[in-house]
Design an enzyme around this catalytic site. Structure first.
Site, mmCIF file in Angstrom:
data_model
loop_
_atom_site.group_PDB
_atom_site.id
_atom_site.type_symbol
_atom_site.label_atom_id
_atom_site.label_comp_id
_atom_site.label_asym_id
_atom_site.label_seq_id
_atom_site.Cartn_x
_atom_site.Cartn_y
_atom_site.Cartn_z
ATOM 1 N N GLU A 250 0.868 -1.186 0.000
ATOM 2 C CA GLU A 250 0.000 0.000 0.000
ATOM 3 C C GLU A 250 0.899 1.228 0.000
ATOM 4 O O GLU A 250 1.179 1.828 1.031
ATOM 5 C CB GLU A 250 -0.950 -0.063 1.193
ATOM 6 C CG GLU A 250 -1.899 -1.260 1.092
ATOM 7 C CD GLU A 250 -2.709 -1.545 2.340
ATOM 8 O OE1 GLU A 250 -2.769 -0.672 3.228
ATOM 9 O OE2 GLU A 250 -3.277 -2.649 2.438
ATOM 10 N N HIS A 388 -3.218 3.737 4.998
ATOM 11 C CA HIS A 388 -3.358 2.481 4.259
ATOM 12 C C HIS A 388 -3.813 2.775 2.831
ATOM 13 O O HIS A 388 -3.876 3.923 2.416
ATOM 14 C CB HIS A 388 -4.369 1.578 4.958
ATOM 15 C CG HIS A 388 -3.845 0.901 6.188
ATOM 16 N ND1 HIS A 388 -3.707 -0.456 6.293
ATOM 17 C CD2 HIS A 388 -3.415 1.407 7.368
ATOM 18 C CE1 HIS A 388 -3.223 -0.779 7.482
ATOM 19 N NE2 HIS A 388 -3.044 0.346 8.164
ATOM 20 N N GLU A 480 -7.792 5.078 4.682
ATOM 21 C CA GLU A 480 -7.678 4.331 3.434
ATOM 22 C C GLU A 480 -7.669 5.361 2.309
ATOM 23 O O GLU A 480 -8.675 6.015 2.045
ATOM 24 C CB GLU A 480 -8.834 3.348 3.281
ATOM 25 C CG GLU A 480 -8.905 2.287 4.383
ATOM 26 C CD GLU A 480 -7.903 1.162 4.175
ATOM 27 O OE1 GLU A 480 -7.265 1.122 3.104
ATOM 28 O OE2 GLU A 480 -7.771 0.314 5.080
#
Length: 626
Positions: A250, A388, A480
């Site tokens: 990631e 992430h 995210e």
């Protein structure tokens, strides 16, 4: 060699990153809506229920050689290659063995990709997950449309695929996407170290590089510190951290933090008052790569060919997102004990100690995880975010459900503030806040305003966020950042613009709430390890070595009680305002008579008259009671 071609030749059009929109994808047929052409994107992930609207590929309705998936580039494009992948599904095993490719400018007349004088047939997949690259010959066709035409497929499966298309829009590559002059490319370990060093050379007065430990393969875990007095904790100045690369594949968070340290250095030198204030009032720590071993594996394979999982785990195969001590269980077990036995002696809501089994030498704990825990214990962090990739959402603790349910809303006592933190990042992120964006994979987080309680998404035992909240003073969320875990280098300028304001405004939240110093009333010395309790919030924090503390809170009026061993508790009302700066709420504690007696006797001194009087009164009270 393949990755060099990918880097030097044309970039992806953006099926995976969603730059290619759903209306740009068509197909000859599809089984149902959940397997439509809009699902034929590289690395798209399916839902866990068979037959839902979020399936993991485009699948044709018919099994013949006339089926196709079409991509409209919307402008003349020099197509250079295709990356193919099978269907993401826990129920089915479908992938394409061979395929042809055709090009068109009007969707009426189609020109096949050629191999000499013959129509080219490209090798597809041998499994569902490994991406396979096919490059066209040097005289690749310039066209607007491209079709992928399966010729054979897994004998026990059907026609299903996920894809990415490589191509250069004419007259050249896409525009930069930002005015900031930063180093927009993917950096391996040596390049990252070189970039960080260049930042310290450009801004030596406000930066400092240090290492918190080494990975399993011996790569140092470098941190960039940014402060007006780097290298030391300043009384009253909060400590902030960003952590990226817990999952090595990631990669966007890693590059965003490298961009962020460059940007802060440049803007500080230019006198940008927002950045100057941030640097002078905050001690910032940036860890770009928590899992450097995993990143190196993914980097060597390449941004489009690493797949969904290569590099996620440490070299030892450990998922560090599940590798921190599970203090939730310790806390909930203590609460259960109190409920059953009416005994609050074991009840604790903060600074929960790490269980002995976790600290054993043979415990299955990554070196990288141990290094981060040691870092957390040595520096009094107040606020953090864990970066992430693979989705577009901000999650907040708790990350683990109490009863092991797959997902369930499991809030902390500070739920309102955590929701504020998550909202601050999500609402200022240019992609998350776009009401017209489509879901990344199989969850529509827009219905939650792009924030969600971590455990309500999916339960995670041993998360860094929960550990940080229960073992230290630090509040931590997970961001995210992008649907694409490892976006192509050409996407990085756009991703920087998407996240720049969010990264800055989130850091500024470390100054929201209360701060102050807990002192001895007689000596004015700071009192370490004093407990700060906010009425009606069942989670305390503690003062650090010099007696200073920071309590993150939303605006409002709070009753705050401070206690410390050997001191009488003190309570006062403190009001948190709406301004960006914290409310100062200092405390001065007086020693208890017992503590004063112990200190005097330890020094061999005589008791003061007021203390003798207090002790005599206490003894008289005992006589009367007896």
């Amino acid at each position: 060699k393949l990755y060099k071609l990918l880097r030097l030749e044309c970039p992806p059009l953006g099926l995976e990153s969603l730059r290619v929109k759903d209306p740009q994808l068509r197909a000859s047929s599809y089984k149902r809506r959940g397997l439509g052409p809009h699902r034929g994107r590289l690395n798209i992930q399916s839902g866990i229920e068979d037959g839902d609207i979020y399936d993991g590929a485009w699948c044709a309705q018919y099994e013949d050689k006339k089926q196709w998936l079409e991509v409209d580039a919307r402008r003349p494009t020099r197509f250079t290659g295709v990356i193919l992948q099978g269907r993401s599904s826990i129920w089915s095993w479908d992938f394409i063995l061979t395929y042809k490719v055709q090009f068109s400018n009007d969707t009426l007349v189609w020109q096949p990709a050629m191999n000499g004088t013959k129509e080219a047939v490209f090798e597809g997949n041998q499994d569902t997950e490994t991406p396979v690259l096919a490059l066209f010959n040097e005289s690749a066709t310039v066209a607007r449309y491209i079709r992928i035409n399966p010729q054979s497929w897994y004998e026990n499966g059907t026609i299903c695929l996920r894809a990415e298309v490589l191509g250069c829009t004419l007259p050249g590559l896409s525009t930069q996407g930002t005015k900031d002059k930063l180093d927009f490319r993917h950096h391996n370990y040596k390049e990252m170290r070189k970039l960080m060093k260049s930042v310290t050379e450009a801004c030596p007065d406000i930066t400092h590089i240090y290492s918190i430990g080494k990975s399993h393969m011996g790569l140092k875990m470098y941190v960039m510190e940014i402060s007006d007095h780097p290298g030391k904790h300043e009384l009253g100045e909060p400590e902030f951290r960003y952590v990226a690369g817990m999952h090595g594949n990631e990669a966007l968070g890693r590059e965003l933090l490298l961009n962020l340290m460059q940007y802060i250095c440049q803007e500080y030198k230019l006198g940008n008052q927002r950045i100057v204030r941030l640097v002078k009032e905050t001690r910032i720590h940036l860890l770009p790569s928590m899992n450097p071993d995993g990143y190196e594996m993914a980097f060597k394979k390449g941004s489009e060919l690493a797949g969904w999982a290569l590099g996620r785990y440490s070299y030892q195969g450990i998922d560090m997102n599940h590798n921190f001590a599970d203090l939730n269980k310790v806390m909930w077990d203590a609460i259960e004990f109190d409920f059953q036995n009416n005994d609050k002696s074991k009840l604790i809501n903060h600074y929960i100690p790490i269980p002995e089994y976790y600290t054993a030498e043979d415990a299955f704990v990554a070196l990288e995880t141990r290094a981060v825990i040691n870092w957390m214990q040595n520096i009094p962090f107040v606020l953090s975010a864990n970066l992430h990739g693979g989705e577009l959402v901000v999650t907040y603790p708790f990350d683990r459900t109490e009863d092991w349910a797959p997902h369930d809303d499991t809030p902390t006592p500070d739920n309102s503030f955590f929701r504020w933190l998550a909202t601050v990042y999500a609402s200022t992120n240019q992609v998350m806040s776009n009401p017209d964006r489509r879901p990344c994979h199989n969850e529509n987080f827009q219905r939650y305003n792009n924030i969600i309680n971590g455990a309500n998404w999916h339960t995670v035992q041993g998360s860094m966020n929960d550990f940080s909240y229960l073992h230290t003073n630090c509040f931590d969320v997970t961001v995210e950042l992008s649907c694409d875990k490892f976006p192509h280098a050409s996407e990085l300028p756009i991703e920087w613009e998407n996240n720049k304001e969010s990264l800055l405004i989130y850091m500024e939240q470390v100054h929201r709430g209360l701060k102050g110093v807990i002192r001895d009333k007689d000596t004015e010395a700071g009192i370490a390890d004093a407990i700060i309790k906010v009425d009606d919030i069942d989670h305390h924090i503690r003062s650090v070595a010099d007696g200073d503390y920071w309590r993150l809170l939303n605006p409002g009026e709070y009753e705050v009680t401070v206690s410390a061993e050997g001191y009488n508790p003190s309570t006062r009302m403190c009001r948190v305002m709406y301004e960006h700066y914290p409310t100062i709420c200092d405390f001065r504690l007086t020693k208890t008579p017992k503590q004063r007696l112990k200190e005097i006797l330890a020094k061999g001194g005589k008791l003061p008259k007021d203390l003798q009087l207090r002790l005599r009164q206490a003894n008289n009270c005992k006589v009367i009671l007896n």
